[in-house]
Design an enzyme around this catalytic site. Structure first.
Site, PDB file in Angstrom:
ATOM      1  N   GLU A   1      33.655  41.944  41.230  1.00  0.00           N
ATOM      2  CA  GLU A   1      34.499  42.340  40.096  1.00  0.00           C
ATOM      3  C   GLU A   1      33.731  42.305  38.776  1.00  0.00           C
ATOM      4  OE1 GLU A   1      38.064  39.909  40.447  1.00  0.00           O
ATOM      5  OE2 GLU A   1      38.895  41.306  41.905  1.00  0.00           O
TER       6      GLU A   1
ATOM      7  N   GLU B   1      40.008  43.617  48.869  1.00  0.00           N
ATOM      8  CA  GLU B   1      40.701  42.322  48.830  1.00  0.00           C
ATOM      9  C   GLU B   1      42.187  42.533  48.637  1.00  0.00           C
ATOM     10  OE1 GLU B   1      39.485  39.548  45.824  1.00  0.00           O
ATOM     11  OE2 GLU B   1      37.364  39.970  46.113  1.00  0.00           O
TER      12      GLU B   1
ATOM     13  N   LYS C   1      42.067  26.741  46.257  1.00  0.00           N
ATOM     14  CA  LYS C   1      42.401  26.127  47.556  1.00  0.00           C
ATOM     15  C   LYS C   1      43.812  26.446  48.019  1.00  0.00           C
ATOM     16  CE  LYS C   1      43.223  21.581  45.415  1.00  0.00           C
ATOM     17  NZ  LYS C   1      42.835  22.009  44.034  1.00  0.00           N
TER      18      LYS C   1
HETATM   19  C1  GLA Z   1      39.598  38.201  42.932  1.00  0.00           C
HETATM   20  C2  GLA Z   1      38.202  37.762  43.357  1.00  0.00           C
HETATM   21  C3  GLA Z   1      38.190  36.821  44.493  1.00  0.00           C
HETATM   22  C4  GLA Z   1      39.315  35.828  44.419  1.00  0.00           C
HETATM   23  C5  GLA Z   1      40.619  36.573  44.349  1.00  0.00           C
HETATM   24  C6  GLA Z   1      41.833  35.664  44.332  1.00  0.00           C
HETATM   25  O1  GLA Z   1      39.974  39.427  43.355  1.00  0.00           O
HETATM   26  O2  GLA Z   1      37.360  38.851  43.613  1.00  0.00           O
HETATM   27  O3  GLA Z   1      36.943  36.156  44.494  1.00  0.00           O
HETATM   28  O4  GLA Z   1      39.157  35.042  43.284  1.00  0.00           O
HETATM   29  O5  GLA Z   1      40.638  37.329  43.175  1.00  0.00           O
HETATM   30  O6  GLA Z   1      43.025  36.389  44.281  1.00  0.00           O
END
Ligand code: GLA
Ligand code: ZN
Length: 666
Positions: free
Chosen positions: A145, A300, A349
């Site tokens: 990101e 994701e 967590k």
């Molecule tokens: C983002 C990040 C991940 C994680 C998620 C949690 O998309 O890329 O590493 O932190 O959020 O929702």
């Protein structure tokens, strides 16, 4: 196959060999075929400067491969080891107020720092060399990101160079910025500083260029990573995980350098805005697909819930599968998640995962995830197929968002994304396929193009929109059209600027802003409606008046118009509305232009919609129910085979949050 699985952090469980072994068998049970490794693993891979330890990755990649799984391998630049920040403070990000950040968190590097770029290149090259031809590795995941900005002296220097390359002379820059305003003329490039609350905030042209620079510099940083990877692994596609509606980076510019598009999606399912969230999620799926017009990856999403929203509600039974199928329905070839197993510590967590702290397969989430994995296996043949051709396109443009939201005038809190998404939601509800494209994109294949709050129109946009209508297209613009150029200098001679006045056959003379509880009456399509937010007072000069205001001093004047231009038509909506007018008007345009919906009764079933993918021989139809009630006997546009049950059907009954994947031969 459709990729199913997600971010996996075995390095956090190094001492727990039994857990790592168990993961492999649980992954099989969950029908996972893909993991993303190494996203934040730098301190494990390079515990001290120049000392490397790839043993855990060696082992994991081999094991995943032996078990028939795929690996998406990340470069670790999203977070760095302590030693790196301690030894080279310049790698840390500097805030707008000039203060350098201390070590901590992630994503907080300077993207200009030569040292950081060198260190990233070194580790990326080593990874590419070591794993770049490993049969299990199917894609490179650049960093994590990308985002944010840095104001250190290195970044400031790079910004000045960027401006010098762009404008050549400081006079040209002064002209572009209208810098005589408040006596802000620059005498040389050395005087220029990034905009911000502790300095210059009154020069929209500078602010826009800073935003462009942040994208430019981030892309440059990314290109450094791509070059390192491609040097040793030229055949494995690179991607980076992008975010929905991310303001800071112009994703069109990132997309040019990526082989595959991927993104992260975390809707607030079951919030009071649940259906709107479903539609928004659909918008960003459409956007990320449209970036390359081919299958992309959902990199994701959350199994169960997230941990970082104000209220982290559990996903209701069925939602996991529905969200995965939504991705595939829009053209994704994956449903991937953050994360495989909940970490024991750290701030994430309590973030949802396939495997809970309980550590077993006997949880609700695991069972849902396993059922979804099995279902995705059954529909695996869909991977690689294209989304059905869209006849409608909606414009989306970062530079316009920055300029429109940033301009002082009209009202505060202008929200470009919300305005655009509101039009998309109507198409989504009608099950009308839609692409999301840049205003410079080739529009010739679309029957209808929608331009919402397209406040910035540069020459190319003007020409593109004019040519589209002239050639027979139907253009529908809603509010604030064509007010400024790419430097946020107002078009002279009336809005919309230049050729667009002809295209729309009108001038927008002034804009009345309404207080939150105010409405203005209007009449169109034989019905009464209300305007909210703003009303533009139009002076038609050739356009046919389709609707008129019904109250205020401008009662009786035009608020909806149609203009014939060349072989096409241009429609204008001069106000914001409460959702009712735009729904009726868009539906009328869809009927008039004979634009296809993929679900006959979708418009009458709020929260039920459908999407199609095609591969030349077969049509794949996804019917999605985002409501918490049964959708009884949803009529289809013909006969299909249910891909999971094998039954032939011409209607489907969907349980709450239910979804079906169907197919037929064409
Ligand atoms: C983002 C990040 C991940 C994680 C998620 C949690 O998309 O890329 O590493 O932190 O959020 O929702
Ligand atoms: Zn910097």
């Amino acid at each position: 196959m459709i990729l199913y699985g997600g971010d996996y952090y075995p390095e956090q469980w190094k001492e727990a060999k039994d857990i790592l072994q168990e993961d492999l068998s649980l992954m099989k049970k969950a029908h996972c075929n893909t993991v993303t490794l190494g996203v934040f693993a730098w301190s494990e891979l390079e515990p001290e400067e120049g000392e490397y330890d790839f043993s855990f990755l060696d082992e994991m990649i081999d094991q995943i491969g032996k078990n028939g799984g795929n690996v998406i391998l990340a470069t670790p630049s999203g977070a760095r080891p302590h030693w790196l920040a301690d030894k080279y403070p310049e790698v840390m990000r500097t805030m707008e107020n000039g203060m350098r950040r201390r070590f901590g968190n992630r994503h907080n590097h300077c993207y200009t720092s030569p040292v950081y770029r060198d260190k990233v290149r070194e580790i990326d090259e080593l990874l590419a060399k070591r794993y770049g031809t490993h049969p299990a590795v199917i894609a490179w995941h650049l960093s994590n990101e990308y985002g944010g900005e840095c104001y250190c002296t290195l970044c400031q220097e790079a910004f000045r160079k960027f401006l010098k390359d762009k404008y050549g002379t400081v006079e040209a820059l002064n002209r572009a910025y209208w810098s005589r305003f408040w006596s802000h003329r620059y005498d040389d490039f050395g005087q220029i500083e990034p905009p911000g609350p502790s300095g210059e905030e009154s020069m929209p042209g500078l602010t826009l260029d800073w935003r462009r620079f942040v994208t430019f510099q981030t892309v440059d940083f990314m290109k450094n990573e791509i070059a390192a990877i491609k040097k040793y692994s030229p055949h494995i596609p690179v991607t980076t995980n992008m975010m929905p509606g991310y303001y800071d980076l112009d994703y069109y510019k990132l997309a040019e350098h990526l082989d595959v598009i991927s993104w992260d999606n975390y809707p607030s399912w079951h919030s009071p805005e649940h259906l709107c969230e479903a539609a928004n999620s659909a918008f960003w799926h459409d956007f990320f697909r449209s970036l390359k017009g081919k299958p992309y990856l959902l990199m994701e999403s959350a199994p169960g819930c997230v941990n970082w929203k104000p209220f982290n509600k559990l996903q209701r039974p069925g939602m996991h599968k529905l969200a995965a199928f939504q991705a595939v329905a829009h053209g994704s070839d994956s449903a991937l998640y953050f994360q495989w197993r909940k970490g024991r510590g750290g701030v994430e967590k309590f973030h949802g995962a396939f495997v809970d702290h309980a550590g077993t397969e006997n949880t609700r989430i695991f069972s849902e995830a396993a059922r979804t994995g099995a279902a995705l296996e059954k529909i695996g043949e869909i991977a690689g197929s294209a989304a059905a051709k869209a006849e409608v396109a909606i414009l989306f443009d970062w530079e316009n968002m920055w300029a429109y939201e940033g301009c002082s005038g009209f009202m505060q809190n202008k929200n470009y994304r919300a305005a655009v998404l509101a039009y998309h939601e109507i198409l989504w509800q009608m099950a009308v396929a839609c692409d999301i494209v840049h205003p410079h994109a080739d529009l010739s294949g679309y029957k209808l193009v929608i331009a919402v709050r397209q406040y910035v129109t540069d020459k190319e946009t003007e020409e593109n929109l004019s040519a589209y209508v002239n050639g027979g297209g139907t253009l529908f613009a809603a509010g604030f059209l064509g007010m400024t150029n790419e430097n946020d200098l107002c078009h002279l001679g009336g809005f919309p600027g230049n050729a667009l006045k002809e295209v729309f056959g009108l001038r927008n003379e002034e804009t009345d802003i309404l207080y939150p509880d105010e409405t203005v009456k209007l009449h169109c399509l034989g019905k009464d409606y209300v305007a909210k937010g703003f009303c533009e007072r139009l002076c038609p000069s050739g356009a046919k008046v389709l609707g008129v205001y019904g109250s205020e001093f401008y009662a009786g004047t035009a608020c909806v118009t149609e203009n014939r231009y060349g072989k096409g038509k241009a429609y204008y909506q001069a106000f914001n509305d409460d959702g009712v007018f735009r729904r009726d008007f868009l539906a009328a345009l869809i009927r008039q232009e004979k634009i296809a919906s993929v679900l006959p009764d979708a418009a009458d079933r709020p929260g039920v919609t459908a999407h199609k993918r095609v591969d030349g021989k077969t049509e794949y139809l996804f019917v999605e129910n985002y409501t918490d009630t049964v959708a009884d006997k949803v009529r289809l546009d013909g006969q299909y085979t249910d891909m999971e049950s094998g039954k032939t059907v011409d209607s489907v009954t969907l349980e709450a949050f239910g979804v079906r994947a169907l197919k037929r031969t064409v």
